[in-house]
Design an enzyme around this catalytic site. Structure first.
Site, PDB file in Angstrom:
ATOM      1  N   LYS A  35       0.803  -1.225   0.000  1.00 31.01           N
ATOM      2  CA  LYS A  35       0.000   0.000   0.000  1.00 31.01           C
ATOM      3  C   LYS A  35       0.836   1.275   0.000  1.00 31.01           C
ATOM      4  CE  LYS A  35      -4.509  -1.128   0.305  1.00 31.01           C
ATOM      5  NZ  LYS A  35      -5.589  -0.528  -0.505  1.00 31.01           N
ATOM      6  N   SER A 286       0.690  -9.808  -0.469  1.00 32.70           N
ATOM      7  CA  SER A 286       0.473  -8.364  -0.403  1.00 32.70           C
ATOM      8  C   SER A 286       0.906  -7.690   0.879  1.00 32.70           C
ATOM      9  CB  SER A 286      -1.013  -8.060  -0.655  1.00 32.70           C
ATOM     10  OG  SER A 286      -1.819  -8.756   0.285  1.00 32.70           O
TER      11      SER A 286
END
Length: 311
Positions: A35, A286
């Site tokens: 992110k 992720s």
């Protein structure tokens, strides 16, 4: 400003699947998640005038840390709205990066609504967690690195919640290597993108708590959804038991602590959910911001799967 994370071959997944499997380890990224890539890209494009009254964002955890770090690097006041159910480790980390954290609502959607109200009152710049082209472009750098590190992949498997990482991956992959297949993965408990992709939105779309809180999004982005429908090859789902088992698999066999969202992509390969055969598969892991206190819960949930302890 961000790390070029490793892309590691997994000999255990190779053996289990009978193909070559590579893990793009964004759990080793700054703030423990991909992110930060989108956050840095977006905030770097904001003018001083836009940032004069600070930055506001809403997040289930990882976007919060990325925005907090990027804002701190630029010397900005950052306010983050997070659900009350956010793992304590993510809340603490966000505060340590200097952000003002406000815990509001039972899920991302409620925290998001509160953040938008505050943004209208203060005039601060809003940094959306996924439905923004600058965010999507930043997330696309994960796939671009992956294709440089492992150019012979035929499939890339990507976790999806709001769709920023999946949309960015799809754009990057299809522009560079259009023959490479891009597969999105969602938790069965929160499968809005899968439902939209497969045209099943006339039925109730599942949305309930999941161990993959990073992809527990009820309303994916309009921009991300449009990109996903145009460029992604398929979107599949995995169960809570498979996610929990994959968290344990990564810890025990790969010596990596990963969160539920990243483990969901691993589960898609580990439990043979890909809709076609793949000789060389890339998995985007992720993030790694997992609340270690949930490990026992993972073990109990995964015990319902006979395969859980057979790796």
């Amino acid at each position: 400003m961000v790390h070029r994370t490793p892309c590691k071959q997994s000999s255990t997944l190779n053996r289990i699947t009978g193909s070559e499997v590579f893990l793009k380890l964004e759990n080793l990224q700054k703030t423990g998640s991909f992110k930060v890539r989108g956050a840095f890209n977006k905030i770097s494009q904001l003018s001083d005038e836009e940032c004069a009254k600070g930055i506001i964002a809403a997040s289930a955890g990882n976007h919060a840390q990325g925005v907090a770090l990027a804002g701190r690097e630029k010397g900005l006041q950052v306010t983050i709205f997070m659900p009350e159910t956010t793992p304590e480790a993510k809340v603490l980390a966000t505060r340590q990066y200097g952000a003002d954290v406000r815990l509001i609502g039972k899920n991302f959607e409620e925290a998001y609504a509160a953040s938008k109200k505050e943004q209208l009152l203060t005039g601060a710049a809003f940094v959306h967690p996924f439905d923004d082209l600058a965010i999507i472009e930043g997330q696309a750098t994960v796939a671009m690195e992956m294709l440089q590190q492992c150019p012979d992949l035929d499939t890339i498997v990507v976790p999806a919640g709001g769709g920023g990482l999946l949309a960015g991956t799809a754009i990057a992959v299809k522009l560079i290597y259009p023959s490479v297949r891009v597969i999105g993965v969602q938790a069965q408990s929160a499968s809005a993108i899968s439902s939209i992709f497969h045209g099943t939105t006339n039925s109730p779309i599942p949305f309930s708590p999941t161990m993959a809180e990073g992809i527990n999004v009820k309303d994916p982005g309009k921009l991300t959804t449009k990109i996903i429908q145009s460029y992604v090859d398929d979107v599949i789902t995995v169960s809570e038991q498979e996610i929990a088992s994959s968290i344990l698999f990564m810890l025990e066999r790969e010596k990596m602590l990963v969160e539920g969202a990243g483990a969901a992509a691993v589960a898609a390969v580990l439990y043979n959910h890909l809709p076609f055969n793949s000789e060389k598969t890339g998995i985007i892991v992720s993030g790694g911001n997992f609340d270690i206190g949930k490990l026992e819960a993972c073990r109990k949930i995964s015990m319902n799967l006979g395969k859980a302890n057979s790796f």
